[in-house]
Design an enzyme around this catalytic site. Structure first.
Site, PDB file in Angstrom:
ATOM      1  CG  ASP A  30      -0.578  -0.020   2.707  1.00 33.43           C
ATOM      2  OD1 ASP A  30       0.869  -0.444   2.822  1.00 33.43           O
ATOM      3  OD2 ASP A  30      -1.043   0.463   3.492  1.00 33.43           O
ATOM      4  CB  THR A  31       3.126   2.763   2.335  1.00 35.07           C
ATOM      5  OG1 THR A  31       3.737   1.324   2.286  1.00 35.07           O
ATOM      6  CG2 THR A  31       2.459   2.983   3.495  1.00 35.07           C
ATOM      7  CD1 TRP A 102       4.693 -18.452   2.998  1.00 37.90           C
ATOM      8  CD2 TRP A 102       3.801 -17.607   1.138  1.00 37.90           C
ATOM      9  NE1 TRP A 102       4.067 -19.485   2.345  1.00 37.90           N
ATOM     10  CE2 TRP A 102       3.495 -18.951   1.228  1.00 37.90           C
ATOM     11  CE3 TRP A 102       3.291 -16.609   0.136  1.00 37.90           C
ATOM     12  CZ2 TRP A 102       2.707 -19.427   0.198  1.00 37.90           C
ATOM     13  CZ3 TRP A 102       2.432 -17.301  -0.840  1.00 37.90           C
ATOM     14  CH2 TRP A 102       2.244 -18.555  -0.867  1.00 37.90           C
ATOM     15  N   GLY A 227     -15.578   4.600  -1.970  1.00 34.10           N
ATOM     16  CA  GLY A 227     -15.591   3.821  -3.318  1.00 34.10           C
ATOM     17  C   GLY A 227     -16.216   4.645  -4.308  1.00 34.10           C
ATOM     18  N   GLY A 258      -7.563   2.800  -3.644  1.00 36.71           N
ATOM     19  CA  GLY A 258      -7.232   3.639  -2.500  1.00 36.71           C
ATOM     20  C   GLY A 258      -5.852   4.638  -2.284  1.00 36.71           C
ATOM     21  CG  ASP A 259      -3.008   1.429  -2.112  1.00 34.78           C
ATOM     22  OD1 ASP A 259      -3.318   1.760  -0.926  1.00 34.78           O
ATOM     23  OD2 ASP A 259      -2.393   0.394  -2.439  1.00 34.78           O
TER      24      ASP A 259
END
Ligand code: ADP
Length: 306
Positions: A30-31, A102, A227, A258-259
């Site tokens: 995300d970041t 993982w 959204g 969103g990102d």
């Protein structure tokens, strides 16, 4: 006005089903995705850096080379002996995506272990971005180290941006999750939550409740994403502003909606401090991104937006 944006978190190796049993390798998180879109849209006199920790292994080196190629700086990324990046696999079955992760011993878990390094990076930058996922992967003492530095940055007048990005599977305990997300918000001057997550986990009845809750935590600027409906902006003393989402004919892949919104918003907002214009620009960008495959859509496909 020149400046520097720093995004802090975990970038993972992504394995996606190609043909048959073959897998295609990518990198996302995300970041990092937010940093990628901020880099695409900020002018050249702005620098964008990513802060995480990776290993000294081959795939860590490849990830750094990939990040550099996107134009995002890697100078603040520490390399830690004996660790590797987190990894996730996207499974596609009948058009539906599911994920396996993982990441329990990923190098990024050590991103806040060197407090002096963290401070130097944050002090060198004007806008600092982090998320609930950044906090979720850290041990409690590392969360404290990071939030201490972010609170300092906020007190120094820097723009500290937090996307709560609530992911319950990354947290052992719901109470601890909500407390830590709230502590993250307290360290921020701009919070960019998604309303469906906030309603599901904090029990907010409506967007006004989300805004009121973050205001009560001392957050001056809030963008609530909802959204396809649009975003609601509560900035300082300005009246609440609603910006509708752009129309999308066919959704291809909502990864990074969103990102990409966050990255485009921050880039545009950095240029002229006009939150409404930034939100309209970001809505156009996110709408284009979800009409393409993958988290990181190339600039040529976004040209209509830019
Ligand atoms: P997240 O992906 O973080 O959950 P949202 O689903 O709220 O965030 O989407 C982020 C932004 O992406 C929205 O504010 C909007 O601008 C855009 N977006 C998402 N879904 C759609 C859609 N179906 N049509 C148009 N825009 C959308």
């Amino acid at each position: 006005m020149a400046g520097r944006l720093l995004s802090i978190g975990e970038c993972m190796v992504e394995l996606m089903q190609a043909e048959g049993d073959l897998l295609r390798k990518g990198y996302a998180g995300d970041t990092f995705n937010t940093a990628y879109y901020a880099r695409l849209f900020l002018p050249n006199d702005w620098q964008v850096d990513y802060l995480t920790a990776v290993g000294t292994d081959t795939v860590s080196g490849e990830m750094l080379a990939f990040i550099e190629k996107t134009g995002v700086g890697t100078g603040f990324i520490r390399r830690v002996e004996g660790r590797s990046p987190g990894l996730y696999m996207i499974h596609l079955k009948d058009g539906e995506r599911s994920f396996s992760y993982w990441r329990s011993v990923s190098a990024a878990k050590t991103l806040a272990d060197d407090a002096a390094h963290l401070r130097a990076a944050i002090e060198a930058c004007d806008i600092i971005v982090f998320s609930g996922i950044t906090l979720a992967i850290l041990a409690p003492s590392a969360v404290e180290t990071l939030l201490l530095e972010l609170r300092r940055a906020k007190a120094a007048g820097k723009r500290v941006v937090f996307d709560p990005n609530i992911r319950p599977r990354l947290w052992d305990d719901k109470h601890h999750m909500l407390e830590t997300i709230s502590a993250g918000a307290r360290a921020a001057s701009l919070v960019m939550p998604s309303f469906d997550d906030e309603a599901a986990h904090f029990g907010d009845a409506d967007i006004a409740a989300t805004i009121a809750r973050y205001r009560a935590l001392g957050v001056d600027n809030i963008v609530v994403k909802d959204g396809p409906k649009g975003v609601t902006l509560s900035f300082g003393d300005a009246p609440i502003l609603f910006v509708a989402s752009a129309t999308v004919d066919r959704i291809v892949d909502t990864t990074s909606a969103g990102d990409s919104f966050n990255g485009a918003f921050l880039a545009r907002y950095a240029i002229d401090d006009d939150a409404g214009a930034a939100a309209r620009f970001a809505a156009e960008t996110a709408a284009t991104v979800i009409q393409h495959h993958g988290a990181l859509v190339s600039k040529d496909k976004l040209n209509g937006t830019a």
